[in-house]
Design a protein around this motif. Structure first.
Motif, mmCIF file in Angstrom:
data_model
loop_
_atom_site.group_PDB
_atom_site.id
_atom_site.type_symbol
_atom_site.label_atom_id
_atom_site.label_comp_id
_atom_site.label_asym_id
_atom_site.label_seq_id
_atom_site.Cartn_x
_atom_site.Cartn_y
_atom_site.Cartn_z
ATOM 1 N N PHE A 31 16.892 2.048 10.760
ATOM 2 C CA PHE A 31 16.670 3.293 11.503
ATOM 3 C C PHE A 31 16.000 4.342 10.619
ATOM 4 N N TRP A 32 16.403 4.424 9.355
ATOM 5 C CA TRP A 32 15.786 5.375 8.423
ATOM 6 C C TRP A 32 14.311 5.037 8.188
ATOM 7 N N TYR A 33 14.021 3.749 8.029
ATOM 8 C CA TYR A 33 12.629 3.336 7.837
ATOM 9 C C TYR A 33 11.781 3.614 9.077
ATOM 10 N N SER A 34 12.415 3.524 10.271
ATOM 11 C CA SER A 34 11.652 3.767 11.490
ATOM 12 C C SER A 34 11.171 5.204 11.603
ATOM 13 N N LEU A 35 11.743 6.095 10.818
ATOM 14 C CA LEU A 35 11.318 7.497 10.807
ATOM 15 C C LEU A 35 10.282 7.767 9.727
ATOM 16 N N HIS A 36 9.823 6.720 9.062
ATOM 17 C CA HIS A 36 8.868 6.872 7.970
ATOM 18 C C HIS A 36 7.715 5.896 8.140
ATOM 19 N N GLU A 37 6.681 6.112 7.368
ATOM 20 C CA GLU A 37 5.604 5.135 7.247
ATOM 21 C C GLU A 37 5.547 4.710 5.788
ATOM 22 N N TRP A 38 5.788 3.424 5.566
ATOM 23 C CA TRP A 38 5.906 2.886 4.212
ATOM 24 C C TRP A 38 4.672 2.042 3.929
ATOM 25 N N ASN A 39 3.818 2.542 3.050
ATOM 26 C CA ASN A 39 2.621 1.821 2.637
ATOM 27 C C ASN A 39 2.904 1.175 1.284
ATOM 28 N N VAL A 40 3.144 -0.137 1.323
ATOM 29 C CA VAL A 40 3.503 -0.841 0.098
ATOM 30 C C VAL A 40 2.333 -0.881 -0.875
ATOM 31 N N LEU A 41 1.116 -1.055 -0.368
ATOM 32 C CA LEU A 41 -0.056 -1.165 -1.235
ATOM 33 C C LEU A 41 -0.333 0.142 -1.962
ATOM 34 N N ALA A 42 -0.179 1.268 -1.254
ATOM 35 C CA ALA A 42 -0.426 2.573 -1.874
ATOM 36 C C ALA A 42 0.836 3.151 -2.509
ATOM 37 N N ASN A 43 1.965 2.449 -2.317
ATOM 38 C CA ASN A 43 3.247 2.884 -2.868
ATOM 39 C C ASN A 43 3.607 4.295 -2.392
ATOM 40 N N THR A 44 3.483 4.506 -1.050
ATOM 41 C CA THR A 44 3.837 5.792 -0.452
ATOM 42 C C THR A 44 4.904 5.575 0.613
ATOM 43 N N PHE A 45 5.760 6.567 0.742
ATOM 44 C CA PHE A 45 6.846 6.526 1.725
ATOM 45 C C PHE A 45 6.915 7.902 2.368
ATOM 46 N N THR A 46 6.290 8.037 3.553
ATOM 47 C CA THR A 46 6.077 9.340 4.161
ATOM 48 C C THR A 46 6.922 9.493 5.414
ATOM 49 N N TYR A 47 7.601 10.642 5.522
ATOM 50 C CA TYR A 47 8.389 10.931 6.707
ATOM 51 C C TYR A 47 7.466 11.275 7.866
ATOM 52 N N THR A 48 7.641 10.578 8.997
ATOM 53 C CA THR A 48 6.775 10.808 10.168
ATOM 54 C C THR A 48 7.556 11.203 11.412
ATOM 55 N N GLY A 49 8.873 11.324 11.312
ATOM 56 C CA GLY A 49 9.675 11.715 12.468
ATOM 57 C C GLY A 49 9.631 10.672 13.571
ATOM 58 N N ALA A 50 9.311 11.114 14.774
ATOM 59 C CA ALA A 50 9.317 10.227 15.947
ATOM 60 C C ALA A 50 7.959 9.594 16.214
ATOM 61 N N GLN A 51 7.059 9.640 15.250
ATOM 62 C CA GLN A 51 5.716 9.108 15.486
ATOM 63 C C GLN A 51 5.736 7.621 15.807
#
Length: 310
Positions: free
Chosen positions: A52-72
């Motif tokens: 559920f926590w991951y579903s609120l984020h966009e995790w780009n493994v290649l760029a090593n970014t973990f961005t909060y996106t809310g309900a997107q």
């Protein structure tokens, strides 16, 4: 005076021991269930919370970014044009699997419940696919269902030209369902067989004396008394049908088109092929909700369809 001092206790102190029999029994019970509780927390509740926590984020493994996106990701879920087709394929697969699996398992259980010589050998033969490796079973069926495979070769001996079973929309889903039914029908067969052997023989004898035909005995005696097992096997089969992945990945890769792309395989594609881990987590939440709703609905229906002996 000594007796009075002996019976006097400071305020707040209890005269009863702390480790009473009730407390020792409670501790023993908690210790027995502790491994299961720990397993549920570690392998079910915590992963579910993380999904559920991951579903609120966009995790780009290649760029090593973990961005909060809310309900997107949930908005993407509502706008996904492929999702309806995927849910339709999932519903067709689950319905076909449940109907054919339970019907064939009950039929085999009734036939194998007869007292005939060598019946144990047939029970073993029908159950043996359950213990066979899933990947090995699927790969063998993949060869059999090819255009020039064993199934079409057998049909050709009768002058019938078979289709390319796994590459045509009309036959791909049927093929996957049949492969899965033959793989796991033995498990439900054993459960039904155990339930049938628990039905009192006196009820059948009384029904025969009253002149009831075999089908009426089955409908009025057998089905009501094995209804708890029918409920159990239906829940197990429905939940299992919604979690099928290896068969789709090996046999059809979700094709042709999206005709055999069930929800679990679509989830895998989004998360591990296209690297949309946030959206894949959102699909996981959707899958969890579908399984929970179907299981709850079946459990609520038990009072109407399940007969319990008093």
């Amino acid at each position: 005076m000594a007796v009075a001092q002996e019976n006097a206790h400071p305020e707040g102190r209890s005269s009863s021991p702390f480790w009473t029999i009730a407390r020792r029994d409670s501790l023993a019970g908690f210790l027995f269930i502790a491994p299961q509780l720990i397993g549920i927390v570690v392998f079910v509740l915590i992963p579910l919370g993380l999904v559920f926590w991951y579903s609120l984020h966009e995790w780009n493994v290649l760029a090593n970014t973990f961005t909060y996106t809310g309900a997107q990701n949930y908005r993407m879920l509502m706008e996904d044009e492929s999702l309806l087709e995927v849910l339709g394929a999932t519903a067709i697969f689950s319905a076909g699997l449940v109907i054919f699996n339970l019907s064939l398992a009950l039929l085999l259980a009734v036939l194998l419940n007869q007292r005939l010589a060598g019946i144990a050998i047939f029970r073993t033969l029908f159950f043996s696919p359950v213990v066979v490796s899933l990947v090995a079973w699927t790969i063998v069926w993949g060869f059999l269902l090819q255009k020039n495979g064993g199934i079409n070769g057998m049909l050709l001996t009768f002058g019938i030209e078979g289709p390319n079973w796994l590459r045509e929309e009309t036959t791909a889903m049927i093929s996957v369902i049949v492969v899965q039914v033959f793989k796991n029908v033995g498990l439900n067969m054993i459960l039904f067989l155990a339930a049938l052997q628990g039905v009192p023989k006196e009820l059948y004898e009384a029904a025969r004396i009253d002149g009831a035909p075999a089908f009426k005995q089955f409908r009025r005696i057998t089905l009501p008394l094995i209804s708890p097992t029918i409920l159990l096997t239906s829940i197990i089969t429905i939940v299992g049908s919604l979690q099928v992945f290896a068969q789709i990945a090996v046999l059809t890769q979700g094709g042709p088109g999206l005709s055999t792309t069930v929800l679990v395989y679509y989830l895998y594609q989004q998360a591990f092929q296209f690297h949309f881990f946030g959206y894949g987590s959102t699909l996981s939440i959707l899958l969890f909700a579908i399984v929970a709703i179907l299981t709850f609905a079946q459990w609520q229906m038990r009072k109407r369809i399940v007969f319990y002996e008093s």
